[in-house]
Enzyme design. Structure first.
Site, PDB file in Angstrom:
ATOM      1  N   ARG A  58       0.795  -1.248  -0.139  1.00  0.00           N
ATOM      2  CA  ARG A  58       0.027   0.111  -0.059  1.00  0.00           C
ATOM      3  C   ARG A  58       0.783   1.199  -0.244  1.00  0.00           C
ATOM      4  O   ARG A  58       0.491   2.261  -0.301  1.00  0.00           O
ATOM      5  CB  ARG A  58      -0.827  -0.036   1.366  1.00  0.00           C
ATOM      6  CG  ARG A  58      -1.861   1.319   1.276  1.00  0.00           C
ATOM      7  CD  ARG A  58      -2.981   1.234   2.377  1.00  0.00           C
ATOM      8  NE  ARG A  58      -2.457   1.070   3.612  1.00  0.00           N
ATOM      9  CZ  ARG A  58      -1.899   1.794   4.423  1.00  0.00           C
ATOM     10  NH1 ARG A  58      -1.446   2.989   4.010  1.00  0.00           N
ATOM     11  NH2 ARG A  58      -1.448   1.299   5.581  1.00  0.00           N
ATOM     12  N   TYR A 110     -13.029  16.810 -17.020  1.00  0.00           N
ATOM     13  CA  TYR A 110     -13.999  15.299 -17.023  1.00  0.00           C
ATOM     14  C   TYR A 110     -14.845  15.769 -16.103  1.00  0.00           C
ATOM     15  O   TYR A 110     -14.503  16.179 -14.956  1.00  0.00           O
ATOM     16  CB  TYR A 110     -12.918  14.251 -16.446  1.00  0.00           C
ATOM     17  CG  TYR A 110     -13.646  12.919 -16.171  1.00  0.00           C
ATOM     18  CD1 TYR A 110     -14.522  12.240 -16.651  1.00  0.00           C
ATOM     19  CD2 TYR A 110     -13.458  12.835 -14.803  1.00  0.00           C
ATOM     20  CE1 TYR A 110     -15.164  11.187 -15.971  1.00  0.00           C
ATOM     21  CE2 TYR A 110     -14.034  11.521 -14.181  1.00  0.00           C
ATOM     22  CZ  TYR A 110     -14.746  10.707 -15.088  1.00  0.00           C
ATOM     23  OH  TYR A 110     -15.363   9.736 -14.324  1.00  0.00           O
ATOM     24  N   ASP A 182      -3.973  17.658 -17.271  1.00  0.00           N
ATOM     25  CA  ASP A 182      -4.465  16.569 -17.350  1.00  0.00           C
ATOM     26  C   ASP A 182      -4.203  16.006 -18.712  1.00  0.00           C
ATOM     27  O   ASP A 182      -4.634  16.561 -19.751  1.00  0.00           O
ATOM     28  CB  ASP A 182      -5.821  16.233 -16.932  1.00  0.00           C
ATOM     29  CG  ASP A 182      -6.578  14.943 -17.153  1.00  0.00           C
ATOM     30  OD1 ASP A 182      -6.212  14.120 -18.145  1.00  0.00           O
ATOM     31  OD2 ASP A 182      -7.480  14.720 -16.583  1.00  0.00           O
ATOM     32  N   LYS A 207      -7.206   4.774 -19.673  1.00  0.00           N
ATOM     33  CA  LYS A 207      -7.537   5.415 -20.925  1.00  0.00           C
ATOM     34  C   LYS A 207      -6.271   4.892 -22.079  1.00  0.00           C
ATOM     35  O   LYS A 207      -6.073   3.715 -21.959  1.00  0.00           O
ATOM     36  CB  LYS A 207      -7.779   6.615 -21.171  1.00  0.00           C
ATOM     37  CG  LYS A 207      -8.642   7.310 -20.247  1.00  0.00           C
ATOM     38  CD  LYS A 207     -10.169   6.826 -20.499  1.00  0.00           C
ATOM     39  CE  LYS A 207     -11.109   6.986 -19.571  1.00  0.00           C
ATOM     40  NZ  LYS A 207     -10.968   7.464 -18.095  1.00  0.00           N
TER      41      LYS A 207
END
Ligand code: PLP
Length: 390
Positions: A58, A110, A182, A207
């Protein structure tokens, strides 16, 4: 010759210095949550950061994740990269680390990003401002008031608006603010925001980086000084990528350059065919010479990308019928995969906005967004033509 000095396609394949003890050319999947140490002294060396090493998954201290992050950094020519379990996780960690004094988001973004910025971060007392690309004159005063992080996508979703990374970075840096781009739509193959003056690049690796619609991941790239403070946020938000996903993403990155170049070429062919089609009112694609962002795209992009939008002649219901009649294009809200996808922004990404707000953002109900995959463009055009037949 270090990996950093090699070309992008080579960096995508040979981007990590992690070596496998058995000679595999790929870092294996370290499918473990923890790593054992021969002694407390050696464990403490890693815990205290005196020695690099694996410790706890983690935290990101796992060889599968190290290998991925080294490759991701190389792709954006960044000093460092952190991997995340999603694009939204990467954005959240960025905003909570570097956006607490105020964030300005420019242009369309987005839907999840806009919701986080406009409805959720303000609940924590973070001042956020969403301005449109044609309201750029508001940036200076907002920075003068104290905002210290500027965030934007370019090209934007779904109108493919181009924002000037160099010019915005110059304004932001005048006030000591940081700039985050982005780069999901463009991918590192078509645009290198750090070289144009940005401080951070963020990706929905779900993506183009993943490229096969089979993984969810995110990435943040930047300087070591800017990324180190993000580490604790990622660790304690628990937004780490899983080792299996890290390995799958590393696999995908090896073909990133050929995939994206093919998608660029096919999107150009489809865009030109749609421009000639009598049933289409308008085509939004940076590679078309009369598209408003074309000149800027020529100066800040290396390719025009695999995303385009079209406006169908008629009503929103006509556009819905076209989307429903497509056979090769799947009606699905994502992008960047091997298979072509179609969405109608007013029914998906921008469904939550009032119709007048969609219009203010230049998103008519007749708009369809196309993500061009790796099929032959002639078959994609034939599919669009049969769907457009009345
Ligand atoms: N940024 C852009 C441009 C996106 O299109 C998306 C998702 O569609 C995101 C960020 C969020 O990414 P994820 O779905 O991986 O959290």
């Amino acid at each position: 010759m270090s990996s950093a000095s090699k070309h992008l396609a080579t960096r995508a394949i040979h981007g990590t210095s992690q070596k496998d003890a058995h000679g595999s050319p790929h870092t294996p999947i370290y499918n473990t949550t923890t790593f054992a140490f021969p002694s407390t002294a050696e464990l403490l060396d890693v815990v205290d950061g005196k020695k690099a090493g694996s410790l706890y998954t983690r935290y990101g201290l796992n060889p599968s994740i190290f290998a991925l992050e080294e490759t991701l950094a190389g792709l954006e020519s960044a000093e460092m990269a952190w991997a995340f379990c999603s694009g939204m996780a990467a954005e959240t960690a960025l905003f909570l680390t570097h956006g607490r004094e105020g964030i300005v988001c420019i242009g369309d973004a987005y839907g999840g990003t806009l919701e986080l910025l406009s409805s959720q971060l303000p609940l924590l007392g973070i001042k956020t401002h969403c301005i449109l690309g044609n309201e750029i004159d508001r940036l200076d005063p907002l920075l003068a008031e104290g905002a210290r992080l500027v965030f934007f996508e370019t090209p934007t979703n779904p109108t493919l608006e181009l924002l000037d990374i160099r010019a915005i970075s110059l304004v932001a840096h005048k006030y000591g603010a940081k700039v985050a781009v982005d780069n999901t739509f463009a991918s590192p193959v078509n645009q290198q925001p750090l070289a144009l003056g940005a401080d951070f690049v963020v990706h929905s690796a779900t993506k183009y980086l993943g490229g096969h619609s089979d993984l969810t991941a995110g990435a943040l790239m930047g300087s070591k000084a800017d990324l180190m403070p993000v580490w604790n946020w990622r660790k304690n938000l628990g937004s780490m990528i899983a080792p299996e996903t890290a390995s799958l993403l590393s696999r995908s990155l090896r073909t990133l350059v050929v995939r994206v170049r093919q998608q660029n070429a096919a999107a150009q062919i489809v865009a030109e065919a749609m421009e000639r089609h009598p049933g289409i009112a308008r085509v939004y694609y940076p590679g078309l010479p009369d598209f408003p962002g074309h000149a800027l795209a020529c100066t800040q992009m290396h390719g025009f990308g695999g995303m385009l939008s079209i406006e169908v002649k008629g009503s929103g219901a006509d556009a819905t019928r076209v989307a429903d009649r497509l056979r090769l294009f799947a009606l699905a809200p994502s992008l960047g995969g091997a298979e072509s996808l179609v969405t109608q922004p007013c029914t998906t990404t921008h469904h939550g906005l009032a119709p007048e707000e969609r219009l203010r953002r230049g998103i008519p109900d007749t708009m369809l967004r196309l993500s061009i995959g790796l099929e032959d463009p002639a078959d994609l055009i034939a599919d669009l033509e049969q769907a457009l037949e009345r």
